[in-house]
Motif scaffolding. Structure first.
Motif, PDB file in Angstrom:
ATOM      1  N   GLU A 139      29.051  29.077  11.621  1.00 56.47           N
ATOM      2  CA  GLU A 139      29.428  28.103  12.769  1.00 56.47           C
ATOM      3  C   GLU A 139      28.367  26.717  12.447  1.00 56.47           C
ATOM      4  O   GLU A 139      27.131  26.801  12.193  1.00 56.47           O
ATOM      5  CB  GLU A 139      29.386  28.576  14.069  1.00 56.47           C
ATOM      6  CG  GLU A 139      30.757  29.442  14.603  1.00 56.47           C
ATOM      7  CD  GLU A 139      30.418  29.250  16.225  1.00 56.47           C
ATOM      8  OE1 GLU A 139      30.828  28.334  16.699  1.00 56.47           O
ATOM      9  OE2 GLU A 139      30.267  30.138  16.605  1.00 56.47           O
ATOM     10  N   ARG A 140      29.041  25.681  12.789  1.00 62.08           N
ATOM     11  CA  ARG A 140      28.144  24.530  12.659  1.00 62.08           C
ATOM     12  C   ARG A 140      27.185  24.402  13.833  1.00 62.08           C
ATOM     13  O   ARG A 140      27.608  24.653  15.047  1.00 62.08           O
ATOM     14  CB  ARG A 140      29.005  23.085  12.974  1.00 62.08           C
ATOM     15  CG  ARG A 140      29.728  22.735  11.573  1.00 62.08           C
ATOM     16  CD  ARG A 140      30.659  21.471  11.946  1.00 62.08           C
ATOM     17  NE  ARG A 140      31.896  21.938  12.526  1.00 62.08           N
ATOM     18  CZ  ARG A 140      32.849  22.649  12.048  1.00 62.08           C
ATOM     19  NH1 ARG A 140      33.035  22.400  10.527  1.00 62.08           N
ATOM     20  NH2 ARG A 140      34.147  23.090  12.670  1.00 62.08           N
ATOM     21  N   ILE A 141      25.773  24.074  13.601  1.00 61.44           N
ATOM     22  CA  ILE A 141      24.907  24.223  14.700  1.00 61.44           C
ATOM     23  C   ILE A 141      24.765  22.435  15.219  1.00 61.44           C
ATOM     24  O   ILE A 141      24.665  22.146  16.212  1.00 61.44           O
ATOM     25  CB  ILE A 141      23.579  24.450  14.056  1.00 61.44           C
ATOM     26  CG1 ILE A 141      23.676  25.872  13.685  1.00 61.44           C
ATOM     27  CG2 ILE A 141      22.509  24.105  15.197  1.00 61.44           C
ATOM     28  CD1 ILE A 141      22.378  26.407  12.892  1.00 61.44           C
ATOM     29  N   MET A 142      24.983  21.693  14.164  1.00 60.68           N
ATOM     30  CA  MET A 142      24.587  20.265  14.549  1.00 60.68           C
ATOM     31  C   MET A 142      24.893  19.406  13.438  1.00 60.68           C
ATOM     32  O   MET A 142      25.084  19.845  12.044  1.00 60.68           O
ATOM     33  CB  MET A 142      22.928  19.936  14.876  1.00 60.68           C
ATOM     34  CG  MET A 142      22.014  20.385  14.007  1.00 60.68           C
ATOM     35  SD  MET A 142      21.809  19.552  12.377  1.00 60.68           S
ATOM     36  CE  MET A 142      21.307  18.081  13.124  1.00 60.68           C
ATOM     37  N   MET A 143      25.126  18.042  13.625  1.00 60.19           N
ATOM     38  CA  MET A 143      25.130  16.973  12.686  1.00 60.19           C
ATOM     39  C   MET A 143      24.483  15.840  12.973  1.00 60.19           C
ATOM     40  O   MET A 143      24.238  15.402  14.156  1.00 60.19           O
ATOM     41  CB  MET A 143      26.579  16.847  12.448  1.00 60.19           C
ATOM     42  CG  MET A 143      27.279  16.169  13.272  1.00 60.19           C
ATOM     43  SD  MET A 143      29.114  15.466  13.077  1.00 60.19           S
ATOM     44  CE  MET A 143      28.618  14.301  11.764  1.00 60.19           C
ATOM     45  N   VAL A 144      23.965  14.947  11.715  1.00 57.30           N
ATOM     46  CA  VAL A 144      23.803  13.716  12.105  1.00 57.30           C
ATOM     47  C   VAL A 144      24.708  12.998  11.049  1.00 57.30           C
ATOM     48  O   VAL A 144      24.762  13.423  10.034  1.00 57.30           O
ATOM     49  CB  VAL A 144      22.116  13.312  11.597  1.00 57.30           C
ATOM     50  CG1 VAL A 144      21.212  14.281  12.619  1.00 57.30           C
ATOM     51  CG2 VAL A 144      21.873  13.771  10.486  1.00 57.30           C
ATOM     52  N   ALA A 145      24.637  11.684  11.249  1.00 56.62           N
ATOM     53  CA  ALA A 145      25.378  10.650  10.590  1.00 56.62           C
ATOM     54  C   ALA A 145      24.702   9.186  10.696  1.00 56.62           C
ATOM     55  O   ALA A 145      24.500   8.982  11.623  1.00 56.62           O
ATOM     56  CB  ALA A 145      26.867  10.687  10.680  1.00 56.62           C
ATOM     57  N   THR A 146      24.581   8.757   9.324  1.00 57.74           N
ATOM     58  CA  THR A 146      23.736   7.245   9.557  1.00 57.74           C
ATOM     59  C   THR A 146      24.821   6.492   8.588  1.00 57.74           C
ATOM     60  O   THR A 146      25.508   6.904   7.631  1.00 57.74           O
ATOM     61  CB  THR A 146      22.562   7.352   8.867  1.00 57.74           C
ATOM     62  OG1 THR A 146      22.569   7.981   7.691  1.00 57.74           O
ATOM     63  CG2 THR A 146      21.579   8.065   9.520  1.00 57.74           C
ATOM     64  N   ALA A 147      24.868   5.045   8.994  1.00 64.26           N
ATOM     65  CA  ALA A 147      25.726   4.381   8.128  1.00 64.26           C
ATOM     66  C   ALA A 147      24.981   2.898   7.974  1.00 64.26           C
ATOM     67  O   ALA A 147      24.313   2.602   8.902  1.00 64.26           O
ATOM     68  CB  ALA A 147      27.136   3.985   8.848  1.00 64.26           C
ATOM     69  N   SER A 148      25.131   2.754   6.982  1.00 64.37           N
ATOM     70  CA  SER A 148      24.358   1.550   6.302  1.00 64.37           C
ATOM     71  C   SER A 148      24.894   0.524   5.133  1.00 64.37           C
ATOM     72  O   SER A 148      25.678   1.221   4.684  1.00 64.37           O
ATOM     73  CB  SER A 148      22.674   1.483   5.921  1.00 64.37           C
ATOM     74  OG  SER A 148      22.099   0.531   5.489  1.00 64.37           O
ATOM     75  N   ALA A 149      24.571  -0.703   5.072  1.00 65.53           N
ATOM     76  CA  ALA A 149      24.897  -1.338   3.955  1.00 65.53           C
ATOM     77  C   ALA A 149      24.311  -0.900   2.721  1.00 65.53           C
ATOM     78  O   ALA A 149      24.875  -0.996   1.857  1.00 65.53           O
ATOM     79  CB  ALA A 149      24.541  -2.815   4.035  1.00 65.53           C
TER      80      ALA A 149
END
Lengths: 145, 82, 145, 82
Positions: free
Chosen positions: A87-97
């Motif tokens: 199972e998935r525990i957590m996620m982070v996502a980042t968006a940048s140029a």
């Protein structure tokens, strides 16, 4: 920009729909998954947290990342409760140029989240229950930022 | 009077998740000494101080932080999120 | 472990279904997206590649990453042809038992892919067509590996 | 006789994506000199050698690489994938 703490599973495709807007050329994600440790036949992972503190701790970490790098978007989702292997525990996502910013911010978020967000993991195996110990390497990882 | 909350194995060793404590201590370290003097389960929970983390009103602090004005102190092991 | 070069779009959720197997606790992805540059009203991005070389170049980069880090899984998908703003250009994904390996391998793949895989981007704006210039920083990025 | 392929603005300046070239050059650099001597469009394509990358049979090489045995040489600008 958002931070969520929840018992329910999340859907990566849904989380990333529209993520980053039109100016972000680079999106980095990290997903943590309950690992089926070979050693001890893992049945479940129990994640405890400190409800009064968790959301604000994650928001502080996210705000710090946004100060340090040029981010168009940022997301932290962390689950608690009883999870099964895979199972998935957590996620982070980042968006940048720029990809360097997206990568650095995602690693920073993970390093801080590991050692500064109030979550504790317990592994439940056939042999019993064991609290996951923090690693010295996780504390050391903070020193680079 | 201060709210004291415990998490993970600190909670398990103390035997409860939350209690109200009457204290004359002026620092977190002083509060821990008072608790240790009370009962063995606190001695067990606080036997290795290098493995204890503290938050005052949901903010991480060192054990020598002053208690003045704090409403909730939390004791727990090193965090293992992510 | 797979490498794909294609004109069609891809679906991240589909690409990540089952990715990493049961032993990977950490999955890192990078997605590159056609960025709507503020300067010049981007209409499209044309991606040219060297078909006879692309697949083997990407496979060599992926094999190099697998030699350097302990990876449970690894994926590179790169598109070519004419893309519109906000379309996905490419993605990489890495899975490992350890987050540091997953992050490092994903950054390595991106750095090599940027400067060593035979793709060239042209921006099509109302003012005309301009080949995207490589950045000195992209070449410098290789030196850290 | 060697197949020569061009990509991106090198292709645009040379004016074609692919051609067969009769050459007596022993290195890539020698081949480039022969091409430059032929026509202005090659001089234009190869005017800034710091911006030229070379692959021999789909493997990146330096311009001083020997041509012996190679079937296809590719000329293109620095790559901009990702």
């Amino acid at each position: 920009m958002s931070v969520r703490v929840q018992a329910e599973d999340f859907d990566m495709a849904h989380e990333l729909a529209g993520f980053g807007g039109s100016s972000a050329g680079a999106i980095v994600t990290f997903t943590g998954i309950v690992r089926d440790t070979k050693a001890a036949d893992l049945q479940a992972m129990e994640i405890e947290h400190y409800p009064a503190m968790t959301q604000s701790a994650l928001e502080a970490i996210e705000a710090d990342a946004r100060r340090r790098w040029s981010l168009d978007d940022c997301l932290i989702v962390h689950r608690f409760g009883r999870l099964r292997p895979a199972e998935r525990i957590m996620m982070v996502a980042t968006a940048s140029a720029h990809r360097a910013d997206a990568f650095a911010a995602a690693e920073f978020l993970m390093d801080y989240l590991k050692s500064r967000a109030p979550f504790w993991k317990k592994e439940i195996t056939r042999d019993g229950e064991v609290w996951v110990e923090s690693k010295a390497a996780d504390e050391t990882a903070l020193e680079r930022w | 009077m201060i709210d004291v909350v415990y998490f993970a194995w600190v909670r398990e060793r103390v035997g409860l998740p939350k209690e109200q404590v009457e204290t004359s201590a002026t620092t977190v370290a002083g509060l821990i000494e008072e608790l240790r003097a009370r009962e063995e389960r606190y001695q067990l929970a606080f036997s290795d101080m290098s493995a204890i983390r503290v938050a005052l009103d949901q903010t991480l602090v060192d054990v020598d932080a002053p208690l003045a004005g704090a409403r909730e102190v939390a004791f727990f092991p090193p965090m293992t999120g992510g």
